[in-house]
Design a protein around this motif. Structure first.
Motif, PDB file in Angstrom:
ATOM      1  N   ARG A  42       0.832  -1.212   0.000  1.00  0.00           N
ATOM      2  CA  ARG A  42       0.000   0.000   0.000  1.00  0.00           C
ATOM      3  C   ARG A  42       0.866   1.262   0.000  1.00  0.00           C
ATOM      4  O   ARG A  42       0.621   2.196  -0.771  1.00  0.00           O
ATOM      5  CB  ARG A  42      -0.925  -0.010   1.218  1.00  0.00           C
ATOM      6  CG  ARG A  42      -1.877   1.200   1.280  1.00  0.00           C
ATOM      7  CD  ARG A  42      -2.704   1.163   2.561  1.00  0.00           C
ATOM      8  NE  ARG A  42      -3.588   2.322   2.609  1.00  0.00           N
ATOM      9  CZ  ARG A  42      -4.817   2.347   2.102  1.00  0.00           C
ATOM     10  NH1 ARG A  42      -5.299   1.255   1.509  1.00  0.00           N
ATOM     11  NH2 ARG A  42      -5.552   3.445   2.182  1.00  0.00           N
ATOM     12  N   SER A  43       1.901   1.273   0.845  1.00  0.00           N
ATOM     13  CA  SER A  43       2.782   2.446   0.903  1.00  0.00           C
ATOM     14  C   SER A  43       3.508   2.664  -0.424  1.00  0.00           C
ATOM     15  O   SER A  43       3.682   3.803  -0.872  1.00  0.00           O
ATOM     16  CB  SER A  43       3.805   2.266   2.029  1.00  0.00           C
ATOM     17  OG  SER A  43       3.162   2.173   3.278  1.00  0.00           O
ATOM     18  N   ILE A  44       3.943   1.567  -1.054  1.00  0.00           N
ATOM     19  CA  ILE A  44       4.635   1.675  -2.345  1.00  0.00           C
ATOM     20  C   ILE A  44       3.713   2.258  -3.403  1.00  0.00           C
ATOM     21  O   ILE A  44       4.090   3.157  -4.171  1.00  0.00           O
ATOM     22  CB  ILE A  44       5.165   0.293  -2.777  1.00  0.00           C
ATOM     23  CG1 ILE A  44       6.311  -0.144  -1.848  1.00  0.00           C
ATOM     24  CG2 ILE A  44       5.644   0.319  -4.226  1.00  0.00           C
ATOM     25  CD1 ILE A  44       6.764  -1.572  -2.065  1.00  0.00           C
ATOM     26  N   LEU A  45       2.475   1.770  -3.452  1.00  0.00           N
ATOM     27  CA  LEU A  45       1.527   2.251  -4.460  1.00  0.00           C
ATOM     28  C   LEU A  45       1.179   3.727  -4.259  1.00  0.00           C
ATOM     29  O   LEU A  45       1.164   4.512  -5.223  1.00  0.00           O
ATOM     30  CB  LEU A  45       0.259   1.402  -4.418  1.00  0.00           C
ATOM     31  CG  LEU A  45       0.357   0.033  -5.085  1.00  0.00           C
ATOM     32  CD1 LEU A  45      -0.813  -0.840  -4.671  1.00  0.00           C
ATOM     33  CD2 LEU A  45       0.409   0.186  -6.600  1.00  0.00           C
ATOM     34  N   LEU A  46       0.883   4.119  -3.033  1.00  0.00           N
ATOM     35  CA  LEU A  46       0.522   5.518  -2.781  1.00  0.00           C
ATOM     36  C   LEU A  46       1.712   6.449  -3.015  1.00  0.00           C
ATOM     37  O   LEU A  46       1.542   7.567  -3.526  1.00  0.00           O
ATOM     38  CB  LEU A  46       0.002   5.663  -1.353  1.00  0.00           C
ATOM     39  CG  LEU A  46      -1.324   4.940  -1.060  1.00  0.00           C
ATOM     40  CD1 LEU A  46      -1.732   5.138   0.407  1.00  0.00           C
ATOM     41  CD2 LEU A  46      -2.431   5.437  -1.997  1.00  0.00           C
ATOM     42  N   ALA A  47       2.903   6.003  -2.660  1.00  0.00           N
ATOM     43  CA  ALA A  47       4.094   6.824  -2.929  1.00  0.00           C
ATOM     44  C   ALA A  47       4.336   6.940  -4.432  1.00  0.00           C
ATOM     45  O   ALA A  47       4.743   7.993  -4.926  1.00  0.00           O
ATOM     46  CB  ALA A  47       5.311   6.214  -2.237  1.00  0.00           C
TER      47      ALA A  47
END
Length: 379
Positions: A42-47
């Motif tokens: 999730r963090s990778i996608l939003l970043a």
């Protein structure tokens, strides 16, 4: 709909598919929680979505494609690096972790194309920016994974080297007791001498291995400088090196003051490795010359042997770890791990000194070490 907006809106759906794919790859999927499988997805996608929204000129885009672009997204890099570290921790191999990013890339594009009513004029640019972000995340994860692999290997070697010392000590002590308590004939004494020699060689290899690992896990070799005499240390090291080699013909030369503030144990290790290297590669005569000369601010040490010269192509990597001579690479018997000269360089560097080597057929091989009389670490 712009791809970055689609990612933000559908992030949970995308992460669900990431989780399913990760479960199919996991070494022990039954033991992994849902949180473990989803990890930093999730963090990778939003970043990545945030990164895609940043302005980027054509020149910056071209430079980034060459790895020379603008600053990376800190959030993306941090999440991807943590992902690489944790995937190593739970047992994913590098191919499996790379496959996760390949699946993520394909999943996002497939869902976006299927659900978007129409693709606007910015669609191609969106895909380019998304691929840039995923490539950056993959690079960071791979680098973090590789660092964990390297550290794990070093820790394993440190444990191995440490644990080997106990059986080696037992062999050494048992050999000494055997020689003292039993009346051995000449043949048995020769066997005992071989065991002693082999044990010394193995102990030296373990010591080199531990120093190599220590330097990789830390910031160079730690030293504890104190006043000492380099000449007396050199004489003791030469006597020890030649004790088991009757054919050894050392030549010692001392000029000027050889006292300084150094770590005696490290200096002795440096001397043993330099002298041992000279004896090993000094030809059949085992002739080694060692000279020391002192000036007001520094002491110069040279170790010379007249054996076959070091190939010019090998001089550049001579002090690199795990590098061995061409003779050893051809399979001849060796008691070296290829760490001796690496340890020498580490000891010299720890004392803020310098080391150089010259080698040719006519003059032989000479190692020249310059040590400041007082190391800056002691000031």
């Amino acid at each position: 709909m712009r791809l970055s907006d689609f990612i933000v809106q559908q992030v949970d759906r995308i992460v669900d598919q990431w989780e399913q794919f990760a479960r199919s790859l996991a070494p022990d999927a039954a033991a992994m929680t849902r949180s473990d499988l989803r990890d930093h997805a999730r963090s990778i996608l939003l970043a990545a979505a945030r990164d895609m929204c940043r302005a980027q000129s054509p020149g910056q885009q071209a430079a980034r494609a060459r790895g020379e672009g603008p600053e990376h997204s800190p959030g993306l890099d941090a999440a991807a690096a943590c992902h690489g570290q944790l995937r190593h921790h739970v047992g994913f191999d590098l191919v499996q972790m790379t496959a996760e990013f390949r699946h993520l890339r394909a999943c996002v594009i497939r869902l976006w194309v299927a659900e978007a009513q129409s693709q606007g004029p910015d669609s191609l640019q969106d895909m380019i920016r998304f691929n840039e972000a995923i490539d950056e995340a993959l690079a960071e994860s791979t680098a973090a994974y590789a660092e964990q692999v390297s550290r794990s290997r070093d820790i394993f070697l440190a444990i191995l080297g440490h644990d080997l010392r106990t059986p080696l000590q037992a062999v050494s002590m048992s050999t000494e007791m055997l020689a003292r308590k039993l009346a051995l004939d000449a043949e048995a004494q020769a066997y005992v001498a071989r065991i002693k020699s082999g044990t010394r060689h193995m102990a030296a290899m373990v010591s080199d291995l531990l120093e190599f690992v220590r330097s990789r896990l830390g910031n160079g070799l730690p030293i504890d400088p104190a006043p000492m005499d380099l000449a007396s240390a050199a004489k003791a090291a030469m006597d020890e090196a030649c004790a088991g080699q009757p054919e050894c013909t050392p030549l010692l030369s001392f000029d000027g003051d050889s006292h300084g503030i150094w770590d005696r144990a490290r200096i002795e290790q440096m001397l043993q490795n330099l002298i041992g290297n000279a004896l090993q590669h000094g030809g059949s005569q085992r002739s080694v010359s060692l000279s020391i000369s002192g000036t007001a601010e520094q002491v110069l040490l040279t170790v010379h042997n007249q054996g076959p010269p070091i190939p010019a192509a090998a001089l550049g990597s001579l002090f690199d770890p795990l590098v061995r001579s061409s003779e050893e690479e051809l399979g001849t018997t060796s008691t070296s791990l290829g760490l001796g000269l690496f340890i020498v360089k580490e000891v010299v560097d720890a004392h803020q000194g310098s080391i150089e080597v010259s080698s040719n057929a006519s003059e032989g091989t000479t190692f020249t070490v310059v040590l400041p009389r007082v190391s800056r670490t002691t000031l």
